[in-house]
Design a protein around this motif. Structure first.
Motif, PDB file in Angstrom:
ATOM      1  N   ALA A  59     165.772  51.284  43.925  1.00  0.00           N
ATOM      2  CA  ALA A  59     164.464  51.733  44.430  1.00  0.00           C
ATOM      3  C   ALA A  59     163.529  52.087  43.270  1.00  0.00           C
ATOM      4  O   ALA A  59     162.351  51.714  43.270  1.00  0.00           O
ATOM      5  CB  ALA A  59     164.644  52.935  45.354  1.00  0.00           C
ATOM      6  N   ALA A  60     164.056  52.794  42.283  1.00  0.00           N
ATOM      7  CA  ALA A  60     163.237  53.135  41.114  1.00  0.00           C
ATOM      8  C   ALA A  60     162.846  51.882  40.341  1.00  0.00           C
ATOM      9  O   ALA A  60     161.709  51.752  39.876  1.00  0.00           O
ATOM     10  CB  ALA A  60     164.002  54.104  40.209  1.00  0.00           C
ATOM     11  N   ALA A  61     163.777  50.932  40.217  1.00  0.00           N
ATOM     12  CA  ALA A  61     163.493  49.686  39.503  1.00  0.00           C
ATOM     13  C   ALA A  61     162.372  48.908  40.182  1.00  0.00           C
ATOM     14  O   ALA A  61     161.537  48.301  39.507  1.00  0.00           O
ATOM     15  CB  ALA A  61     164.758  48.837  39.408  1.00  0.00           C
ATOM     16  N   LEU A  62     162.322  48.926  41.496  1.00  0.00           N
ATOM     17  CA  LEU A  62     161.249  48.231  42.213  1.00  0.00           C
ATOM     18  C   LEU A  62     159.892  48.840  41.890  1.00  0.00           C
ATOM     19  O   LEU A  62     158.900  48.117  41.704  1.00  0.00           O
ATOM     20  CB  LEU A  62     161.509  48.251  43.713  1.00  0.00           C
ATOM     21  CG  LEU A  62     162.684  47.398  44.188  1.00  0.00           C
ATOM     22  CD1 LEU A  62     162.891  47.577  45.685  1.00  0.00           C
ATOM     23  CD2 LEU A  62     162.471  45.940  43.845  1.00  0.00           C
ATOM     24  N   ALA A  66     156.880  46.992  39.924  1.00  0.00           N
ATOM     25  CA  ALA A  66     155.539  46.925  40.507  1.00  0.00           C
ATOM     26  C   ALA A  66     154.473  47.385  39.508  1.00  0.00           C
ATOM     27  O   ALA A  66     153.327  46.935  39.561  1.00  0.00           O
ATOM     28  CB  ALA A  66     155.466  47.767  41.777  1.00  0.00           C
ATOM     29  N   ALA A  67     154.870  48.244  38.580  1.00  0.00           N
ATOM     30  CA  ALA A  67     153.951  48.709  37.525  1.00  0.00           C
ATOM     31  C   ALA A  67     153.878  47.715  36.365  1.00  0.00           C
ATOM     32  O   ALA A  67     153.226  47.974  35.366  1.00  0.00           O
ATOM     33  CB  ALA A  67     154.379  50.082  37.013  1.00  0.00           C
ATOM     34  N   ARG A  68     154.577  46.566  36.509  1.00  0.00           N
ATOM     35  CA  ARG A  68     154.587  45.493  35.506  1.00  0.00           C
ATOM     36  C   ARG A  68     155.265  45.924  34.209  1.00  0.00           C
ATOM     37  O   ARG A  68     154.896  45.489  33.120  1.00  0.00           O
ATOM     38  CB  ARG A  68     153.179  44.964  35.225  1.00  0.00           C
ATOM     39  CG  ARG A  68     152.370  44.572  36.444  1.00  0.00           C
ATOM     40  CD  ARG A  68     152.812  43.334  37.126  1.00  0.00           C
ATOM     41  NE  ARG A  68     152.660  42.170  36.275  1.00  0.00           N
ATOM     42  CZ  ARG A  68     153.316  41.045  36.481  1.00  0.00           C
ATOM     43  NH1 ARG A  68     154.138  40.942  37.474  1.00  0.00           N
ATOM     44  NH2 ARG A  68     153.143  40.021  35.690  1.00  0.00           N
ATOM     45  N   LEU A  69     156.286  46.762  34.329  1.00  0.00           N
ATOM     46  CA  LEU A  69     157.058  47.213  33.177  1.00  0.00           C
ATOM     47  C   LEU A  69     158.397  46.487  33.173  1.00  0.00           C
ATOM     48  O   LEU A  69     158.876  46.030  34.204  1.00  0.00           O
ATOM     49  CB  LEU A  69     157.267  48.726  33.229  1.00  0.00           C
ATOM     50  CG  LEU A  69     155.985  49.551  33.221  1.00  0.00           C
ATOM     51  CD1 LEU A  69     156.287  51.007  33.514  1.00  0.00           C
ATOM     52  CD2 LEU A  69     155.267  49.419  31.889  1.00  0.00           C
ATOM     53  N   ASP A 120     162.523  41.264  39.916  1.00  0.00           N
ATOM     54  CA  ASP A 120     161.586  40.720  40.886  1.00  0.00           C
ATOM     55  C   ASP A 120     162.054  41.121  42.272  1.00  0.00           C
ATOM     56  O   ASP A 120     163.131  40.723  42.687  1.00  0.00           O
ATOM     57  CB  ASP A 120     161.526  39.208  40.756  1.00  0.00           C
ATOM     58  CG  ASP A 120     160.488  38.585  41.664  1.00  0.00           C
ATOM     59  OD1 ASP A 120     159.822  39.328  42.424  1.00  0.00           O
ATOM     60  OD2 ASP A 120     160.341  37.363  41.631  1.00  0.00           O
ATOM     61  N   PRO A 121     161.284  41.937  43.001  1.00  0.00           N
ATOM     62  CA  PRO A 121     161.740  42.411  44.302  1.00  0.00           C
ATOM     63  C   PRO A 121     161.767  41.326  45.362  1.00  0.00           C
ATOM     64  O   PRO A 121     162.309  41.523  46.427  1.00  0.00           O
ATOM     65  CB  PRO A 121     160.738  43.497  44.664  1.00  0.00           C
ATOM     66  CG  PRO A 121     159.501  43.136  43.933  1.00  0.00           C
ATOM     67  CD  PRO A 121     159.973  42.470  42.664  1.00  0.00           C
ATOM     68  N   ALA A 122     161.189  40.175  45.112  1.00  0.00           N
ATOM     69  CA  ALA A 122     161.141  39.114  46.136  1.00  0.00           C
ATOM     70  C   ALA A 122     162.475  38.444  46.320  1.00  0.00           C
ATOM     71  O   ALA A 122     163.328  38.400  45.557  1.00  0.00           O
ATOM     72  CB  ALA A 122     160.104  38.072  45.744  1.00  0.00           C
TER      73      ALA A 122
END
Length: 122
Positions: A59-62, A66-69, A120-122
């Protein structure tokens, strides 16, 4: 910095609050809190009922993604194979018999550079 074998070294970093890292600081804190110890690389210290990577880490990784880090820059290198294992590529039209190249099973950023893959969350 040297640390006992069962803990990880940590550092504090000062960044601008309005930077991508500054806006993701809570997710970075959560992600690093869920990192396993070097002695128990398959166990989350906060989620004893889950193996690592656990749901809290994911969850934290997503949020970080999303912050492009880059997730890889926040995780010790010895844990990278757990996040990005490699397996043989499937045959494609250009290589019908397959080949010995490998590709990560964990999702990657659209672009990759020397820093390594992201999430990549997709």
């Amino acid at each position: 910095m040297s640390t006992p074998d069962d803990t990880q070294g940590i550092v504090a970093v000062v960044v601008a609050m309005d930077s991508p890292l500054g806006r993701a600081v809570k997710a970075v804190d959560k992600l690093t809190a869920h990192l396993p110890s070097p002695r128990e690389p398959q166990e989350c210290p906060l989620c004893p009922e889950q193996s690592w990577p656990c749901h809290g880490f994911y969850a934290a990784a997503l949020h970080i993604h999303a912050a492009r880090l880059w997730i890889a820059e926040l995780v010790p290198p010895h844990l990278h194979p757990r996040l990005w294992p490699v397996s043989p590529r499937l045959p494609t039209r250009s290589s019908p018999r397959g080949n010995d190249h490998t590709q990560p099973l964990w999702p990657q950023e659209e672009q990759s550079d020397e820093r390594g893959p992201g999430l990549d969350p997709a």
